[in-house]
Design a protein around this motif. Structure first.
Motif, mmCIF file in Angstrom:
data_model
loop_
_atom_site.group_PDB
_atom_site.id
_atom_site.type_symbol
_atom_site.label_atom_id
_atom_site.label_comp_id
_atom_site.label_asym_id
_atom_site.label_seq_id
_atom_site.Cartn_x
_atom_site.Cartn_y
_atom_site.Cartn_z
ATOM 1 N N HIS A 116 166.168 -20.945 -23.825
ATOM 2 C CA HIS A 116 164.940 -20.426 -23.235
ATOM 3 C C HIS A 116 163.824 -21.449 -23.391
ATOM 4 C CE1 HIS A 116 167.266 -16.755 -23.763
ATOM 5 N NE2 HIS A 116 166.455 -16.146 -22.925
ATOM 6 N N ARG A 117 162.726 -21.165 -22.724
ATOM 7 C CA ARG A 117 161.514 -21.954 -22.889
ATOM 8 C C ARG A 117 160.348 -21.016 -23.175
ATOM 9 N NH1 ARG A 117 161.039 -25.201 -17.547
ATOM 10 N NH2 ARG A 117 162.326 -23.481 -16.803
ATOM 11 N N LEU A 118 159.568 -21.391 -24.183
ATOM 12 C CA LEU A 118 158.364 -20.648 -24.538
ATOM 13 C C LEU A 118 157.170 -21.362 -23.924
ATOM 14 C CD1 LEU A 118 156.702 -18.570 -26.204
ATOM 15 C CD2 LEU A 118 156.768 -20.226 -28.093
ATOM 16 N N ALA A 119 156.397 -20.640 -23.106
ATOM 17 C CA ALA A 119 155.217 -21.207 -22.460
ATOM 18 C C ALA A 119 153.977 -20.479 -22.961
ATOM 19 C CB ALA A 119 155.320 -21.090 -20.943
ATOM 20 N N LEU A 120 153.030 -21.228 -23.522
ATOM 21 C CA LEU A 120 151.777 -20.657 -24.016
ATOM 22 C C LEU A 120 150.631 -21.310 -23.253
ATOM 23 C CD1 LEU A 120 152.690 -20.669 -27.777
ATOM 24 C CD2 LEU A 120 152.235 -18.644 -26.413
ATOM 25 N N THR A 121 149.819 -20.497 -22.599
ATOM 26 C CA THR A 121 148.717 -20.991 -21.783
ATOM 27 C C THR A 121 147.410 -20.413 -22.304
ATOM 28 O OG1 THR A 121 150.200 -21.008 -19.872
ATOM 29 C CG2 THR A 121 147.843 -21.230 -19.436
ATOM 30 N N ILE A 122 146.426 -21.291 -22.525
ATOM 31 C CA ILE A 122 145.106 -20.886 -23.023
ATOM 32 C C ILE A 122 144.068 -21.324 -22.005
ATOM 33 C CG2 ILE A 122 143.385 -21.140 -24.848
ATOM 34 C CD1 ILE A 122 146.991 -21.954 -25.619
ATOM 35 N N GLU A 123 143.297 -20.377 -21.522
ATOM 36 C CA GLU A 123 142.274 -20.678 -20.511
ATOM 37 C C GLU A 123 140.928 -20.167 -21.010
ATOM 38 O OE1 GLU A 123 141.720 -19.085 -16.083
ATOM 39 O OE2 GLU A 123 143.483 -20.389 -16.321
ATOM 40 N N ASP A 124 139.877 -20.982 -20.845
ATOM 41 C CA ASP A 124 138.550 -20.571 -21.293
ATOM 42 C C ASP A 124 137.525 -20.821 -20.200
ATOM 43 O OD1 ASP A 124 137.224 -23.262 -21.585
ATOM 44 O OD2 ASP A 124 138.774 -23.556 -23.098
ATOM 45 N N THR A 125 136.310 -20.344 -20.439
ATOM 46 C CA THR A 125 135.200 -20.542 -19.498
ATOM 47 C C THR A 125 134.147 -21.438 -20.135
ATOM 48 O OG1 THR A 125 134.170 -18.482 -20.289
ATOM 49 C CG2 THR A 125 135.592 -18.334 -18.349
ATOM 50 N N GLY A 126 134.610 -22.432 -20.895
ATOM 51 C CA GLY A 126 133.709 -23.287 -21.660
ATOM 52 C C GLY A 126 133.179 -24.485 -20.905
#
Length: 537
Positions: A311-321
């Protein structure tokens, strides 16, 4: 020998089709005169038949005095063996074999040596060779090699120094942080409490800096190693809860979305995954003044039908900075770099965090990327290859059993000796057994466990396999030896807790005297079932 040597000298040269005689001999003589490379014809005994005029220019030996000489006598003694091997290869080369080269040193007439690079081919009883003076090139290459070796040595020395200094700084720093924490628990005026808070915040910032420097030095020195053990995905996602609180304190909305498959037990280094996720989340909070932070947790199967373990673990972090421009994106993950020089002045930081994230992700075989628009926020994603340690069906079944799992009723609180060096794992076991009313005594290594066992009575021993000072296998054997030496003492069940879940590890545990083996990461169901199996109802 003059440049107009008799044609008989070239009688053995092969004729080109349709061409031959004196004209060819004259052409070859002129070719020998104008060549800047070193041309030579020798017989199979190694004696020179003819050399070009360039030998005199390069090595000071005139063609006349070289005729009839043995070429090998000019070779540097240290290069003679390799040269003889090359001579044998040339003289015995079969048609169609590749033409191999040779680099060796030849003596100049003044006694110095020049480095020549050779190509040669045999025709009949003659060997025709061409050499080029590569002394300056070889010297330049050696200089570059020496410089590279010196730079690597200097880099290792720097990394070792940083690592040692980081360790040395961490010791008094931990003391400062610990004392400030204790001071904060005493009666303080508002002004004093504020000052203590500032000291504590600065201390934690300095601790993060020291940790970053230590990680960088380990990565550069190739001394940072990764674990590969079973872990629950929730363990790797621990920073979400901590960062959520920080974001909400700052007035930011914090959203987490997960794909249905984003759960279960995987094989990998949860500590480093947690470190990368925590760093990216901390940056998102730091660089965002208002708006929201969104996190996507996804698990993709490499098997289209989802039946495989890969499997592949995908972690995405998005901000409004604050964001950053495309010109800064290329160097964003470089060491000691930040997207903008004003970032350090406005927000602080060293520029080490993202570099460490990239190194860790790449060490785990994954990829990390960043996209952003100035003033409109940023989006970071890292994807890691992982293998499931247990199927989702098994994982879900085990979780469903957790709520109903209980310890056997012994009519009194069970006394449990836990030998575990990791504070988090200690706390996990404490929380699970506290709900069952058990009394848990903790030992940080096998030696402490043996001492506690010698001085007290326990219903069951939970033994970690890998610990400092004395490992779990050695401690278990010592416990069994102690019981054998005191026959009046009843045998105490031992449950081995270990991330080593292979069959041979279970066999090692049983051979050492353990009664059962529970693989990490443990859950309430697996731990309570393991205890119930050895002590009964």
């Amino acid at each position: 020998m003059s440049c107009s040597a008799p044609a008989a000298l070239f009688d053995d040269l092969p004729d080109a089709p349709g061409v031959g005689g004196q004209a060819d001999a004259d052409d070859l003589a002129r070719f020998f005169d104008v060549s800047l490379d070193l041309l030579v014809i020798r017989d199979l005994e190694g004696r020179i038949v003819r050399v070009s005029r360039s030998w005199q220019t390069a090595l000071g030996h005139s063609p006349e005095e070289m005729r009839g000489a043995v070429l090998l006598k000019l070779v540097h003694p240290d290069d003679l063996r390799a040269t003889l091997d090359s001579v044998g290869e040339v003289e015995n080369r079969k048609p169609g074999d590749p033409v191999l080269g040779q680099i060796n040193r030849y003596r100049h007439k003044d006694g110095s040596y020049r480095t020549l690079e050779w190509r040669a081919q045999r025709f009949g009883d003659r060997v025709y060779g061409v050499a080029r003076d590569v002394t300056d090139r070889v010297a330049a290459e050696q200089t570059l090699l020496d410089a590279k070796v010196a730079a690597e040595a200097a880099n290792r020395a720097k990394s070792d120094f940083l690592a040692n200094m980081s360790h040395e700084i961490r010791t008094p720093l931990n003391g400062v942080i610990g004392i400030v924490d204790a001071l904060s628990r005493t009666p303080l005026s508002d002004e004093q409490a504020e000052m203590v808070g500032l000291i504590r915040s600065s201390g934690h910032t300095l601790e993060r800096l020291v940790s970053d420097i230590l990680d960088v030095s380990k990565i550069e020195a190739g001394q940072l190693t990764l674990e590969c053990r079973p872990f629950d995905l929730e363990e790797a996602l621990e920073p979400l809860a901590m960062i959520r609180a920080r974001a909400e304190d700052k007035g930011l909305e914090f959203q987490v979305r997960r794909s249905p498959e984003a759960r279960g037990v995987f094989l990998g280094d949860s500590t480093r995954i947690r470190q990368v996720l925590g760093n990216l989340l901390s940056n998102a909070v730091k660089f965002t003044a208002e708006g929201a932070i969104s996190v996507w947790v996804e698990v993709w199967s490499d098997d289209p039908e989802g039946r495989g373990e890969a499997h592949r673990l995908a972690l995405t972090i998005e901000d409004t900075g604050v964001g950053f421009g495309s010109a800064h994106a290329a160097r964003l993950f470089d060491r000691f770099n930040q997207a903008d020089s004003t970032i350090t002045r406005r927000f602080g930081g060293t520029g080490l965090g993202l570099s460490i994230c990239r190194s860790l992700v790449e060490m785990m075989g994954g990829e990390i990327e960043a996209r952003s628009t100035p003033g409109a926020g940023s989006r970071f994603r890292f994807v890691l290859p992982l293998r499931r340690a247990a199927s989702l069906a098994d994982y879900d079944a085990r979780e469903m059993d957790t709520a109903s799992a209980v310890l056997p009723d012994a009519g009194r609180p069970l006394r449990v000796l836990l030998a575990e060096d990791h504070p988090t794992n200690q706390r996990v076991v404490q929380l699970i057994l506290a709900s069952q009313g058990a009394e848990v005594i903790i030992a940080a290594n096998g030696a402490q466990a043996l001492a506690a066992f010698r001085d007290g009575a326990f219903d069951v021993v939970l033994m970690d396999m890998q610990m400092p000072v004395m490992d779990g296998l050695s401690a278990t054997r010592a416990i069994r030896d102690l019981e054998a030496a005191t026959p009046e003492r009843a045998r105490t069940p031992v449950v081995m807790l270990s991330a080593n879940a292979m069959a041979e590890h279970r066999e090692e545990a049983l051979a050492a005297g353990a009664d059962s083996h529970v693989a990490k990461p443990i859950t309430a169901a697996s731990l309570l079932a393991g205890i119930e199996a050895v002590i009964g109802g």
